[in-house]
Design a protein around this motif. Structure first.
Motif, PDB file in Angstrom:
ATOM      1  N   VAL A  20       4.655  -5.892  -3.625  1.00 33.31           N
ATOM      2  CA  VAL A  20       4.006  -4.737  -4.008  1.00 33.31           C
ATOM      3  C   VAL A  20       2.253  -5.163  -4.173  1.00 33.31           C
ATOM      4  CG1 VAL A  20       3.512  -2.767  -5.277  1.00 33.31           C
ATOM      5  CG2 VAL A  20       5.719  -3.371  -4.551  1.00 33.31           C
ATOM      6  N   LYS A  21       2.422  -6.194  -5.027  1.00 33.76           N
ATOM      7  CA  LYS A  21       0.943  -6.710  -5.762  1.00 33.76           C
ATOM      8  C   LYS A  21       0.090  -7.440  -4.424  1.00 33.76           C
ATOM      9  CE  LYS A  21       2.188  -7.633 -10.335  1.00 33.76           C
ATOM     10  NZ  LYS A  21       2.511  -8.337 -11.527  1.00 33.76           N
ATOM     11  N   ALA A  22       1.023  -8.009  -3.324  1.00 28.03           N
ATOM     12  CA  ALA A  22       0.222  -8.322  -2.355  1.00 28.03           C
ATOM     13  C   ALA A  22      -0.511  -7.462  -1.213  1.00 28.03           C
ATOM     14  CB  ALA A  22       1.159  -9.301  -1.493  1.00 28.03           C
ATOM     15  N   LEU A  23       0.164  -6.143  -1.371  1.00 28.08           N
ATOM     16  CA  LEU A  23      -0.620  -5.028  -0.612  1.00 28.08           C
ATOM     17  C   LEU A  23      -1.998  -4.595  -1.024  1.00 28.08           C
ATOM     18  CD1 LEU A  23       2.331  -2.490  -0.957  1.00 28.08           C
ATOM     19  CD2 LEU A  23       1.654  -3.728   1.253  1.00 28.08           C
ATOM     20  N   PRO A  24      -2.678  -4.421   0.166  1.00 24.96           N
ATOM     21  CA  PRO A  24      -4.137  -4.152  -0.503  1.00 24.96           C
ATOM     22  C   PRO A  24      -4.035  -2.796  -1.364  1.00 24.96           C
ATOM     23  CG  PRO A  24      -3.719  -3.675   2.042  1.00 24.96           C
ATOM     24  CD  PRO A  24      -2.358  -3.898   1.327  1.00 24.96           C
ATOM     25  N   PRO A  25      -5.199  -2.739  -2.188  1.00 27.63           N
ATOM     26  CA  PRO A  25      -5.288  -1.906  -3.287  1.00 27.63           C
ATOM     27  C   PRO A  25      -4.684  -0.257  -3.033  1.00 27.63           C
ATOM     28  CG  PRO A  25      -7.257  -3.128  -3.286  1.00 27.63           C
ATOM     29  CD  PRO A  25      -6.694  -3.532  -2.024  1.00 27.63           C
ATOM     30  N   ASP A  26      -5.402   0.158  -1.993  1.00 34.68           N
ATOM     31  CA  ASP A  26      -5.166   1.591  -1.748  1.00 34.68           C
ATOM     32  C   ASP A  26      -3.498   1.864  -1.267  1.00 34.68           C
ATOM     33  OD1 ASP A  26      -5.340   0.209   0.893  1.00 34.68           O
ATOM     34  OD2 ASP A  26      -6.191   1.850   1.825  1.00 34.68           O
ATOM     35  N   TYR A  27      -2.917   0.851  -0.526  1.00 39.57           N
ATOM     36  CA  TYR A  27      -1.549   0.701  -0.530  1.00 39.57           C
ATOM     37  C   TYR A  27      -0.664   0.812  -1.972  1.00 39.57           C
ATOM     38  CZ  TYR A  27      -1.531   0.618   4.513  1.00 39.57           C
ATOM     39  OH  TYR A  27      -1.739   0.969   6.225  1.00 39.57           O
ATOM     40  N   ARG A  28      -1.066  -0.092  -2.456  1.00 41.67           N
ATOM     41  CA  ARG A  28      -0.554  -0.385  -3.864  1.00 41.67           C
ATOM     42  C   ARG A  28      -0.775   0.752  -4.709  1.00 41.67           C
ATOM     43  NH1 ARG A  28      -2.850  -4.845  -4.744  1.00 41.67           N
ATOM     44  NH2 ARG A  28      -4.506  -4.251  -6.051  1.00 41.67           N
ATOM     45  N   ILE A  29      -1.728   1.510  -4.813  1.00 43.40           N
ATOM     46  CA  ILE A  29      -1.876   2.840  -5.513  1.00 43.40           C
ATOM     47  C   ILE A  29      -0.918   3.759  -5.006  1.00 43.40           C
ATOM     48  CG2 ILE A  29      -3.459   4.641  -6.103  1.00 43.40           C
ATOM     49  CD1 ILE A  29      -5.535   2.408  -6.184  1.00 43.40           C
ATOM     50  N   VAL A  30      -0.923   4.020  -3.864  1.00 43.92           N
ATOM     51  CA  VAL A  30       0.046   5.030  -3.249  1.00 43.92           C
ATOM     52  C   VAL A  30       1.328   4.595  -3.307  1.00 43.92           C
ATOM     53  CG1 VAL A  30       0.808   6.162  -0.980  1.00 43.92           C
ATOM     54  CG2 VAL A  30      -1.770   5.924  -1.500  1.00 43.92           C
ATOM     55  N   TYR A  31       2.020   3.385  -3.610  1.00 43.05           N
ATOM     56  CA  TYR A  31       3.253   2.962  -3.477  1.00 43.05           C
ATOM     57  C   TYR A  31       3.536   3.286  -5.053  1.00 43.05           C
ATOM     58  CZ  TYR A  31       7.256   0.053  -4.650  1.00 43.05           C
ATOM     59  OH  TYR A  31       8.598  -0.114  -5.088  1.00 43.05           O
ATOM     60  N   GLN A  32       2.695   2.917  -5.986  1.00 41.07           N
ATOM     61  CA  GLN A  32       3.058   3.279  -7.485  1.00 41.07           C
ATOM     62  C   GLN A  32       3.271   4.432  -7.845  1.00 41.07           C
ATOM     63  OE1 GLN A  32      -0.285   0.855  -9.185  1.00 41.07           O
ATOM     64  NE2 GLN A  32       0.704  -1.011  -9.102  1.00 41.07           N
ATOM     65  N   GLU A  33       2.484   5.307  -7.181  1.00 37.33           N
ATOM     66  CA  GLU A  33       2.605   6.971  -7.261  1.00 37.33           C
ATOM     67  C   GLU A  33       3.888   7.285  -6.602  1.00 37.33           C
ATOM     68  OE1 GLU A  33       1.021   8.974  -9.358  1.00 37.33           O
ATOM     69  OE2 GLU A  33      -0.261   7.228  -9.702  1.00 37.33           O
ATOM     70  N   SER A  52      12.179  -0.869  -1.116  1.00 37.64           N
ATOM     71  CA  SER A  52      11.758  -2.083  -0.034  1.00 37.64           C
ATOM     72  C   SER A  52      11.493  -1.744   1.279  1.00 37.64           C
ATOM     73  CB  SER A  52      13.233  -3.128   0.013  1.00 37.64           C
ATOM     74  OG  SER A  52      13.398  -3.633  -1.350  1.00 37.64           O
ATOM     75  N   GLY A  53      12.251  -0.707   1.722  1.00 39.03           N
ATOM     76  CA  GLY A  53      11.970   0.049   3.002  1.00 39.03           C
ATOM     77  C   GLY A  53      10.651   0.584   2.801  1.00 39.03           C
ATOM     78  N   ILE A  54      10.051   1.126   1.893  1.00 41.18           N
ATOM     79  CA  ILE A  54       8.699   1.555   1.826  1.00 41.18           C
ATOM     80  C   ILE A  54       7.789   0.572   2.101  1.00 41.18           C
ATOM     81  CG2 ILE A  54       7.034   2.853   0.268  1.00 41.18           C
ATOM     82  CD1 ILE A  54       9.370   4.334  -0.770  1.00 41.18           C
ATOM     83  N   VAL A  55       7.866  -0.586   1.163  1.00 41.43           N
ATOM     84  CA  VAL A  55       7.105  -1.842   1.281  1.00 41.43           C
ATOM     85  C   VAL A  55       6.980  -2.251   2.501  1.00 41.43           C
ATOM     86  CG1 VAL A  55       6.616  -4.057   0.224  1.00 41.43           C
ATOM     87  CG2 VAL A  55       7.207  -2.339  -1.193  1.00 41.43           C
ATOM     88  N   ASP A  56       8.318  -2.334   3.228  1.00 46.25           N
ATOM     89  CA  ASP A  56       7.990  -2.737   4.674  1.00 46.25           C
ATOM     90  C   ASP A  56       7.399  -2.085   5.651  1.00 46.25           C
ATOM     91  OD1 ASP A  56      10.038  -4.914   4.057  1.00 46.25           O
ATOM     92  OD2 ASP A  56      11.805  -3.818   4.841  1.00 46.25           O
ATOM     93  N   PHE A  57       7.502  -0.637   5.430  1.00 43.34           N
ATOM     94  CA  PHE A  57       6.505   0.399   6.182  1.00 43.34           C
ATOM     95  C   PHE A  57       5.224   0.056   5.849  1.00 43.34           C
ATOM     96  CE2 PHE A  57       5.065   4.700   6.538  1.00 43.34           C
ATOM     97  CZ  PHE A  57       4.924   4.970   7.749  1.00 43.34           C
TER      98      PHE A  57
END
Length: 107
Positions: A20-33, A52-57
């Motif tokens: 998750v931390k390796a995702l770009p900031p906008d993706y990381r923010i949405v993932y955390q929400e 994990s599926g969401i992170v893969d996506f």
């Protein structure tokens, strides 16, 4: 559940968090929400597979050069609801407990 299971679970969670931390900031923010939303009202059987599926996506979206909102749309909650629409949720259990209490009180 033994100590080894707990240790293995923590290792898997830390590896997941590193992804998750390796995702770009906008993706990381949405993932955390999404994670907050799913932990609050999501499926009772929320397993690492869904997260994990969401992170893969999201990783596929990053590789394709798409923005996170291009993938999921503007309504994060609606997207999450679509992911868990066939699963029993904590929100449903809560609603049932309220309904059950009010029916018993009215008898």
């Amino acid at each position: 559940m033994g100590i080894q299971d707990i240790i293995e679970g923590k290792k898997q969670w830390r590896a997941h968090q590193a992804r998750v931390k390796a995702l770009p900031p906008d993706y990381r923010i949405v993932y955390q929400e999404m994670q907050k939303y799913l932990f609050k009202v999501g499926p009772v059987d929320l397993e690492g597979d869904l997260l994990s599926g969401i992170v893969d996506f999201f990783q596929e979206g990053v590789a394709a050069g798409k923005g996170v909102l291009e993938l999921i749309g503007d309504d994060v909650a609606a997207f999450c609801d679509g992911l868990v629409e066939d699963s029993r949720t904590y929100a449903e259990i809560y609603q049932e407990s309220i309904s059950g209490k009010s029916c018993k009180a009215g008898e």
